[in-house]
Write an enzyme that holds these catalytic residues in place. Sequence first.
Site, PDB file in Angstrom:
ATOM      1  N   ASP A  52      77.590  41.520  53.672  1.00 40.12           N
ATOM      2  CA  ASP A  52      78.143  41.556  52.320  1.00 40.12           C
ATOM      3  C   ASP A  52      77.805  42.887  51.655  1.00 40.12           C
ATOM      4  O   ASP A  52      76.648  43.240  51.506  1.00 40.12           O
ATOM      5  CB  ASP A  52      77.561  40.405  51.495  1.00 40.12           C
ATOM      6  CG  ASP A  52      78.084  40.415  50.071  1.00 40.12           C
ATOM      7  OD1 ASP A  52      79.203  39.934  49.852  1.00 40.12           O
ATOM      8  OD2 ASP A  52      77.367  40.930  49.168  1.00 40.12           O
ATOM      9  N   TYR A  57      77.765  49.011  45.401  1.00 39.22           N
ATOM     10  CA  TYR A  57      76.498  49.209  46.119  1.00 39.22           C
ATOM     11  C   TYR A  57      76.362  50.622  46.692  1.00 39.22           C
ATOM     12  O   TYR A  57      75.276  51.011  47.106  1.00 39.22           O
ATOM     13  CB  TYR A  57      76.376  48.208  47.280  1.00 39.22           C
ATOM     14  CG  TYR A  57      76.403  46.755  46.899  1.00 39.22           C
ATOM     15  CD1 TYR A  57      76.382  46.339  45.569  1.00 39.22           C
ATOM     16  CD2 TYR A  57      76.480  45.770  47.883  1.00 39.22           C
ATOM     17  CE1 TYR A  57      76.428  44.989  45.234  1.00 39.22           C
ATOM     18  CE2 TYR A  57      76.512  44.427  47.553  1.00 39.22           C
ATOM     19  CZ  TYR A  57      76.499  44.040  46.235  1.00 39.22           C
ATOM     20  OH  TYR A  57      76.540  42.700  45.912  1.00 39.22           O
ATOM     21  N   LYS A  82      83.688  44.314  47.828  1.00 46.00           N
ATOM     22  CA  LYS A  82      84.145  43.912  46.492  1.00 46.00           C
ATOM     23  C   LYS A  82      84.677  45.104  45.713  1.00 46.00           C
ATOM     24  O   LYS A  82      84.172  46.225  45.845  1.00 46.00           O
ATOM     25  CB  LYS A  82      82.989  43.263  45.704  1.00 46.00           C
ATOM     26  CG  LYS A  82      82.232  42.204  46.464  1.00 46.00           C
ATOM     27  CD  LYS A  82      81.049  41.671  45.660  1.00 46.00           C
ATOM     28  CE  LYS A  82      80.039  41.003  46.543  1.00 46.00           C
ATOM     29  NZ  LYS A  82      79.279  41.946  47.403  1.00 46.00           N
ATOM     30  N   HIS A 116      85.029  41.799  42.080  1.00 45.15           N
ATOM     31  CA  HIS A 116      83.582  41.705  41.852  1.00 45.15           C
ATOM     32  C   HIS A 116      83.242  41.011  40.539  1.00 45.15           C
ATOM     33  O   HIS A 116      82.247  40.291  40.447  1.00 45.15           O
ATOM     34  CB  HIS A 116      82.974  43.112  41.868  1.00 45.15           C
ATOM     35  CG  HIS A 116      81.515  43.134  42.185  1.00 45.15           C
ATOM     36  ND1 HIS A 116      80.893  44.205  42.782  1.00 45.15           N
ATOM     37  CD2 HIS A 116      80.536  42.229  41.988  1.00 45.15           C
ATOM     38  CE1 HIS A 116      79.604  43.951  42.953  1.00 45.15           C
ATOM     39  NE2 HIS A 116      79.370  42.759  42.462  1.00 45.15           N
TER      40      HIS A 116
END
Length: 281
Positions: A52, A57, A82, A116
Amino acid sequence: MAINIAKSLSSTVTLCDGVVMPLFGLGTYQAQGRVGVEAVKCAIQSGYRLLDTATYYNNEADVGQGIKAAGVKREDVFVVTKLFWHDGHGRDRCTKAFTKSLKSLDCGYVNLYLIHSPSGGKILETYDAMLDLKQKGLIRSVGVSNFGVHHLEELKKAGRPTPSVNQIELHPWQQKADIVRYCRENGIAVMGYSPLAKGRHLHDTVLTNLGKKYNKTPGQVMIRWSVQKGYITIPKTTRKERITENAQVFDWTLSEDDMQTLDGLPNQSCSWDPTTGPWQP
C-alpha cells in the site's frame, strides 16, 4: 458482504468487481529511499503480496524498485496507490496524476487506485476519470479512502459503480462502526490503515496484559484484532524483524471476551479524519 478472516499471508478476498485482493500486506507510509526499497523487498520475500502506497507518501518509485528487487512476477503482487487530494482531483488532473504514479511505480498497471480523501472535491469527475483508466486496463479496481457514510451515499445516489474498497483508520481506539457497517451492507471491502495506531498505545495495560496472556507483543495483539475483524490489514514498518513479527498473527485467536474488551476502548484517533467532512461533488 461476507466477512473473510485471513488465515495466512496468502489469504484473499474477492471484491465486488470480481478482483481478488490479499487480506494482509505492508503499509509503506514514511518508507522512503533505500530503506523503503529494502522494506518492500523484504516483505515480498517474506510472503507478503499486498503493498500500500500513495502519491502523498512520495515513495511510489521506491515501492516499484522494491518489487523488482524481490524478483517476483508482477502478477504475484497487488499494488495499491492513492490519488493526492490537493492537486489531483478533476478529470484531467486525475489522469495526469495517475500517469505520473504509474511511471514512478513502473509496474505496468495498478491493482487498486483509491481517491485518498473526499476533501479534494470534484469527487464525481475524479471517480469517472478513474473508471476510464480502469476501462483502459491501467487500473484493475477503483476504490476510495477516508469516505464517510454520507460520502458513500452521495456516490451511490449519483449512480456511480460501488467502490470496491474504503480504506479508513481502524484499530481498537478508532473503530468507525457506522462506516464499517455501511460498507459491509453495500459490498465494499473494509481496509484499515494505522492498525498499530502509530504505536501510541503499545504500553497500554490492556494490550500489555493481553500480550502476556497470549505470549505475543502488544503490536501483534492489535494486528490480530484487525485480522479477526476481517479487515484488510496493512501494518507499516521498515524493520525486517517487525515485518516478520507483524505477520505472526494467523495461528492464534483472541477470545470473544478479549475482543469485546478491545472493542470497548475509548475513541482516540491517531490521524486525520476526512470521513466527517462535507460532500464536495
